[in-house]
Design an enzyme around this catalytic site. Sequence first.
Site, PDB file in Angstrom:
ATOM      1  N   PRO A  24      -1.894  -5.934   4.802  1.00 41.50           N
ATOM      2  CA  PRO A  24      -1.407  -7.277   5.357  1.00 41.50           C
ATOM      3  C   PRO A  24       0.169  -7.494   5.578  1.00 41.50           C
ATOM      4  O   PRO A  24       0.955  -6.843   4.706  1.00 41.50           O
ATOM      5  CB  PRO A  24      -1.945  -8.371   4.426  1.00 41.50           C
ATOM      6  N   GLU A  25       0.166  -8.330   6.550  1.00 41.90           N
ATOM      7  CA  GLU A  25       1.892  -8.472   6.743  1.00 41.90           C
ATOM      8  C   GLU A  25       2.126  -9.940   6.534  1.00 41.90           C
ATOM      9  O   GLU A  25       1.115 -10.865   5.978  1.00 41.90           O
ATOM     10  CB  GLU A  25       2.349  -8.298   8.027  1.00 41.90           C
ATOM     11  N   HIS A  50     -17.764  -4.911  -4.180  1.00 40.24           N
ATOM     12  CA  HIS A  50     -16.389  -4.222  -4.757  1.00 40.24           C
ATOM     13  C   HIS A  50     -15.565  -5.170  -5.643  1.00 40.24           C
ATOM     14  O   HIS A  50     -14.331  -5.337  -5.591  1.00 40.24           O
ATOM     15  CB  HIS A  50     -15.642  -3.616  -3.550  1.00 40.24           C
ATOM     16  N   LYS A  94       5.899  -9.636   2.241  1.00 41.15           N
ATOM     17  CA  LYS A  94       4.398  -9.328   2.139  1.00 41.15           C
ATOM     18  C   LYS A  94       3.890  -9.447   0.569  1.00 41.15           C
ATOM     19  O   LYS A  94       2.706  -8.980   0.331  1.00 41.15           O
ATOM     20  CB  LYS A  94       4.245  -8.000   2.634  1.00 41.15           C
ATOM     21  N   ARG A 126       2.286   6.552  11.708  1.00 38.52           N
ATOM     22  CA  ARG A 126       1.641   5.243  12.197  1.00 38.52           C
ATOM     23  C   ARG A 126       1.659   5.501  13.749  1.00 38.52           C
ATOM     24  O   ARG A 126       1.656   6.556  14.276  1.00 38.52           O
ATOM     25  CB  ARG A 126       2.520   4.055  11.852  1.00 38.52           C
ATOM     26  N   ARG A 173      23.686  -0.258   9.608  1.00 40.42           N
ATOM     27  CA  ARG A 173      22.875   0.656   9.246  1.00 40.42           C
ATOM     28  C   ARG A 173      22.828   1.814  10.449  1.00 40.42           C
ATOM     29  O   ARG A 173      22.803   1.393  11.565  1.00 40.42           O
ATOM     30  CB  ARG A 173      21.292   0.308   9.122  1.00 40.42           C
ATOM     31  N   ARG A 182     -11.500  -0.335  -1.272  1.00 38.40           N
ATOM     32  CA  ARG A 182     -10.578   1.089  -1.594  1.00 38.40           C
ATOM     33  C   ARG A 182     -10.042   1.068  -2.704  1.00 38.40           C
ATOM     34  O   ARG A 182      -9.511   2.417  -2.936  1.00 38.40           O
ATOM     35  CB  ARG A 182      -9.704   1.283  -0.203  1.00 38.40           C
TER      36      ARG A 182
END
Length: 286
Positions: free
Chosen positions: A2-3, A96, A61, A270, A160, A117
């Site tokens: 989730p973001e 679960h 998050k 990803r 950066r 999970r």
Amino acid sequence: MPELPEVEVVRRGLERWVSGRVVSDVQVLHPRAVRRHLAGGEDFGARLKGHRIGLAQRRGKYLWLPLADSAQSVLAHLGMSGQLLVQPQEALDEKHLRIRMCFDDAQGTELRFVDQRTFGGLSLHDNTADGLPDVIAHIARDPLDEAFDDDAFHLALRGRRTTIKRALLDQSLISGVGNIYADEALWRAKLHYERPTGTFTRPRTAELLGHVRDVMNAALAVGGTSFDSLYVNVNGESGYFERSLDAYGREDEPCRRCGTAIRRRPWMNRSSYFCPRCQRPPRASS
């Protein structure tokens, strides 16, 4: 995982249904769900019992429930499949179900942590002077935070030696942005994910931040993004932003801006989705 929009939807649900209630009992049904609480499940439950839950909080998050009468907080790690559900006490247990939190009132509901999970969990931590659980004190503010400093972000970005998508996913630089919303914001800004951060001007950074905020607010308005049943809000409902995605998950589908087929490329274990015409790669990497 989730973001920001998905976590904020859950936070709002917790604020409505859990904040202000006093914990009467905690049942830990799977040890992995409290593995970050090193003293174990029994200690975790004993430390929460009798405490009042404060206003649910989020940074990026990360989601936590401060204890209103203590300088500690319960940090929730949702992981890949963690769900915080407010359920009637008489509701059948989920397959679960990992943790059950009961309350000392007559509302007739309880908080359940469900995790297929078992990558997620709950843990108890001391708070910093700013009210954050100490283990996430290094996490930067997110772009929807009123205290987020756009100028400081631009200077940090310029300093950066990295590429823009890597920077967007760096939670010590800007929090809350993950793979999905990074791809969506970059598509809206017509920026390739490998664009060097050192090339950004202030106007370009401001434009990108605007798109990041717009895509997150749009996702929030429809409950976030759900690709399967694993992300739901506290009432068990899915979000619908998947239907509005412009780039992520749309490989070989036409770009909604120019009609060119969206491409997918492997990226840091990803995927990155982009339009090869609208988001041209930087010359150095072509």
